[in-house]
Scaffold this motif. Sequence first.
Motif, PDB file in Angstrom:
ATOM      1  N   GLY A 293     -17.829 -13.644  -2.398  1.00  0.00           N
ATOM      2  CA  GLY A 293     -17.589 -12.348  -1.809  1.00  0.00           C
ATOM      3  C   GLY A 293     -16.205 -12.106  -1.270  1.00  0.00           C
ATOM      4  O   GLY A 293     -15.338 -12.989  -1.220  1.00  0.00           O
ATOM      5  N   LEU A 294     -16.033 -10.865  -0.840  1.00  0.00           N
ATOM      6  CA  LEU A 294     -14.797 -10.357  -0.272  1.00  0.00           C
ATOM      7  C   LEU A 294     -15.146  -9.653   1.024  1.00  0.00           C
ATOM      8  O   LEU A 294     -16.036  -8.804   1.058  1.00  0.00           O
ATOM      9  CB  LEU A 294     -14.144  -9.374  -1.248  1.00  0.00           C
ATOM     10  N   PHE A 295     -14.464 -10.022   2.112  1.00  0.00           N
ATOM     11  CA  PHE A 295     -14.623  -9.281   3.357  1.00  0.00           C
ATOM     12  C   PHE A 295     -13.301  -8.649   3.730  1.00  0.00           C
ATOM     13  O   PHE A 295     -12.259  -9.316   3.774  1.00  0.00           O
ATOM     14  CB  PHE A 295     -15.076 -10.158   4.528  1.00  0.00           C
ATOM     15  N   LEU A 296     -13.354  -7.336   4.058  1.00  0.00           N
ATOM     16  CA  LEU A 296     -12.184  -6.617   4.548  1.00  0.00           C
ATOM     17  C   LEU A 296     -12.633  -5.539   5.518  1.00  0.00           C
ATOM     18  O   LEU A 296     -13.686  -4.919   5.318  1.00  0.00           O
ATOM     19  CB  LEU A 296     -11.408  -5.973   3.397  1.00  0.00           C
ATOM     20  N   ASN A 297     -11.865  -5.323   6.560  1.00  0.00           N
ATOM     21  CA  ASN A 297     -12.137  -4.183   7.421  1.00  0.00           C
ATOM     22  C   ASN A 297     -11.808  -2.895   6.688  1.00  0.00           C
ATOM     23  O   ASN A 297     -10.964  -2.865   5.791  1.00  0.00           O
ATOM     24  CB  ASN A 297     -11.336  -4.296   8.716  1.00  0.00           C
ATOM     25  N   GLN A 298     -12.458  -1.816   7.104  1.00  0.00           N
ATOM     26  CA  GLN A 298     -12.339  -0.557   6.372  1.00  0.00           C
ATOM     27  C   GLN A 298     -10.898  -0.065   6.288  1.00  0.00           C
ATOM     28  O   GLN A 298     -10.405   0.259   5.215  1.00  0.00           O
ATOM     29  CB  GLN A 298     -13.204   0.517   7.042  1.00  0.00           C
ATOM     30  N   GLY A 299     -10.191   0.010   7.405  1.00  0.00           N
ATOM     31  CA  GLY A 299      -8.827   0.511   7.401  1.00  0.00           C
ATOM     32  C   GLY A 299      -8.732   1.867   6.734  1.00  0.00           C
ATOM     33  O   GLY A 299      -9.546   2.759   6.959  1.00  0.00           O
ATOM     34  N   SER A 300      -7.746   2.017   5.868  1.00  0.00           N
ATOM     35  CA  SER A 300      -7.584   3.258   5.113  1.00  0.00           C
ATOM     36  C   SER A 300      -8.386   3.233   3.823  1.00  0.00           C
ATOM     37  O   SER A 300      -8.376   4.203   3.068  1.00  0.00           O
ATOM     38  CB  SER A 300      -6.107   3.470   4.785  1.00  0.00           C
ATOM     39  N   GLY A 301      -9.049   2.108   3.547  1.00  0.00           N
ATOM     40  CA  GLY A 301      -9.757   1.949   2.279  1.00  0.00           C
ATOM     41  C   GLY A 301      -8.893   1.343   1.199  1.00  0.00           C
ATOM     42  O   GLY A 301      -9.367   1.072   0.093  1.00  0.00           O
ATOM     43  N   GLY A 302      -7.617   1.100   1.498  1.00  0.00           N
ATOM     44  CA  GLY A 302      -6.699   0.622   0.471  1.00  0.00           C
ATOM     45  C   GLY A 302      -6.970  -0.788  -0.004  1.00  0.00           C
ATOM     46  O   GLY A 302      -7.138  -1.027  -1.201  1.00  0.00           O
TER      47      GLY A 302
ATOM     48  N   ALA B 261       0.820  -1.212   0.000  1.00  0.00           N
ATOM     49  CA  ALA B 261       0.000   0.000   0.000  1.00  0.00           C
ATOM     50  C   ALA B 261       0.857   1.267   0.000  1.00  0.00           C
ATOM     51  O   ALA B 261       0.482   2.291  -0.585  1.00  0.00           O
ATOM     52  CB  ALA B 261      -0.920  -0.002   1.227  1.00  0.00           C
ATOM     53  N   SER B 262       2.028   1.207   0.644  1.00  0.00           N
ATOM     54  CA  SER B 262       2.912   2.376   0.680  1.00  0.00           C
ATOM     55  C   SER B 262       3.815   2.453  -0.548  1.00  0.00           C
ATOM     56  O   SER B 262       4.323   3.528  -0.879  1.00  0.00           O
ATOM     57  CB  SER B 262       3.758   2.358   1.959  1.00  0.00           C
ATOM     58  N   PHE B 263       4.019   1.322  -1.218  1.00  0.00           N
ATOM     59  CA  PHE B 263       4.801   1.322  -2.464  1.00  0.00           C
ATOM     60  C   PHE B 263       4.149   2.251  -3.492  1.00  0.00           C
ATOM     61  O   PHE B 263       4.818   3.064  -4.131  1.00  0.00           O
ATOM     62  CB  PHE B 263       4.885  -0.093  -3.021  1.00  0.00           C
ATOM     63  N   GLY B 264       2.824   2.114  -3.656  1.00  0.00           N
ATOM     64  CA  GLY B 264       2.125   2.868  -4.696  1.00  0.00           C
ATOM     65  C   GLY B 264       2.341   4.361  -4.617  1.00  0.00           C
ATOM     66  O   GLY B 264       2.787   4.997  -5.587  1.00  0.00           O
ATOM     67  N   PRO B 265       2.041   5.008  -3.473  1.00  0.00           N
ATOM     68  CA  PRO B 265       2.156   6.469  -3.405  1.00  0.00           C
ATOM     69  C   PRO B 265       3.565   7.004  -3.629  1.00  0.00           C
ATOM     70  O   PRO B 265       3.735   8.021  -4.304  1.00  0.00           O
ATOM     71  CB  PRO B 265       1.672   6.769  -1.976  1.00  0.00           C
ATOM     72  N   ILE B 266       4.585   6.347  -3.071  1.00  0.00           N
ATOM     73  CA  ILE B 266       5.923   6.916  -3.212  1.00  0.00           C
ATOM     74  C   ILE B 266       6.474   6.704  -4.622  1.00  0.00           C
ATOM     75  O   ILE B 266       7.085   7.600  -5.201  1.00  0.00           O
ATOM     76  CB  ILE B 266       6.891   6.354  -2.139  1.00  0.00           C
ATOM     77  N   VAL B 267       6.238   5.538  -5.206  1.00  0.00           N
ATOM     78  CA  VAL B 267       6.770   5.267  -6.541  1.00  0.00           C
ATOM     79  C   VAL B 267       6.047   6.111  -7.588  1.00  0.00           C
ATOM     80  O   VAL B 267       6.670   6.609  -8.533  1.00  0.00           O
ATOM     81  CB  VAL B 267       6.680   3.766  -6.862  1.00  0.00           C
ATOM     82  N   GLU B 268       4.738   6.291  -7.419  1.00  0.00           N
ATOM     83  CA  GLU B 268       3.982   7.116  -8.365  1.00  0.00           C
ATOM     84  C   GLU B 268       4.575   8.518  -8.456  1.00  0.00           C
ATOM     85  O   GLU B 268       4.618   9.120  -9.539  1.00  0.00           O
ATOM     86  CB  GLU B 268       2.518   7.169  -7.927  1.00  0.00           C
ATOM     87  N   LYS B 269       5.093   9.042  -7.350  1.00  0.00           N
ATOM     88  CA  LYS B 269       5.695  10.378  -7.356  1.00  0.00           C
ATOM     89  C   LYS B 269       7.138  10.345  -7.842  1.00  0.00           C
ATOM     90  O   LYS B 269       7.585  11.236  -8.573  1.00  0.00           O
ATOM     91  CB  LYS B 269       5.588  10.989  -5.959  1.00  0.00           C
TER      92      LYS B 269
END
Length: 522
Positions: A260-269, A126-134
């Motif tokens: 289906g898919l179950f996931l807790n909300q978290g950051s939405g990622g 999840a943190s790979f995406g934002p830093i590499v995109e920039k």
Amino acid sequence: MLSFLAKKTTKNYLRGFSTNIISEQVLQRTIQRCSERNIVIPTYDEMFNPQLIPNEIQNDLSNIGLWDINPRNLFRVTWKNEQKEFGGGFGGANYIEIPKELSGVDARIIVLLGKYLPTGSHKVGASFGPIVEKLVRGGFDPTTQKALWPSTGNYCRGGAFNSELLGCQSLAVMPEGMSQERFDWLESIGSEIYRTKSTESNIKEIFTKMHQLEKEMGDSLVVLNQFTEFANPMWHYAVTGRTMEELYNQLATPRSNFKGLFLNQGSGGTLGSSMYLHQKFPNMKTACGEAIQCPTLLENGYGKHRIEGIGDTYVPWILNLKDMDLLVGIDDQDCVDLLRLFNEKPGQEFLLKKGVEKSLVDRLSVFGISSIGNLLGAIKFAKYYEMKKDDFIFTVATDSAALYQSRLKSFNQKLGGYTQENAISHYYGSLMKQNIQYMQELSYYEKKRCHHLKYFTWVEQEGKSVKELDQQWDDDYYWIERMEEYKNLNHLIRSFNQRSKDLKKSYSIPKYSYKENEASFH
């Protein structure tokens, strides 16, 4: 919404991120830094399918530990790492299937395991995406700027890890009430840590500290906010969703149904994977969980809870509420009880008596507290829709019990040593008792109610526009085009790597020394 997505998968709608370079000058300095340090960035396709990774890099990884601070470990940001602490290669997706003896339901619950990613959590993706995109667009200069990672825990750790691999300095803002293991690891790699006087439920305090640091540090700081960066769910769309689809196709029979898919909300990622899966399985349901102690989506409520990492008291900007079908409340006491049941010897012995295979009992430490929350949510999900033996539910174990040993020690000090009586109570009272209380199936207008909760955090407090808030709801292209942006980023990453390689040929590069870090692998 779902039928629309199902019909549009053959076209490319990319009106979201611009792939134009933000600053060629910054990009040149970033390429120079990566060339000097022999840093190669993986594409999203390589993270989904590591067989595409060049042989040279796979050979390098044979001499590198899973948690080592070495840029080659960027290629281990995948669900498919070999389950080895050192020198592992790649295989199929790491997962566990939960049997009826443990779930109490007939449905096949499949859990992807975050333990076998670097840092022991999928938040490194999840943190790979934002830093590499920039980085690949010249939007972040690692030679002059620091990366700020506001989080309730694992995203900070993943961000700091990726920052180190990419040669960037990092700052972490995190509530002081999170587990000690999170702070210890961040300190071990030299990340600057700012503790907010808060717990899991106090996101506002994190944002306040974030803005204070922005004001103090100005242009020398780049904020990578997991709650607003679309490259967070985009990683899960491109990697997690596709991995789940592939795994289902491997496990399914002609009678199987992807229910289906179950996931807790978290950051939405992680819920970004749902937008991919809904295109492949239009009839599936997506369930979103939260703690009943802080029922934000269920009741527009508030409170505090102990399921570290699942968020609350706000709705993430990057969460697509139109894509949600069911809300599920999880009791934090159940998660705490089952952490003890799964990890204490009397609990494991009792599970063996109940018919759970020893091979599975021996692996239950792959579930951290929020991972147990995901398991309980999947069980409630299966019971709500009365799912049968041919029905599949997917979820993830975000991290493992390795990150909560201090919690287990604290429970034993406060509550006394774990006993067989505790195991009986927790098995029946916290696991088998799961029912369909604290659940709500979402109509169109109930989804819209949840979406409107974004206004109070993001428009009133954080400066987002009402126009974009409305666009998130009204524009059918808004979400899919942002997720499909990973395809354009693949091209930018390849171009970045080629320019770095070409630059390397023009001068002699000294050997660069990388730090190593002992993993909390076991």
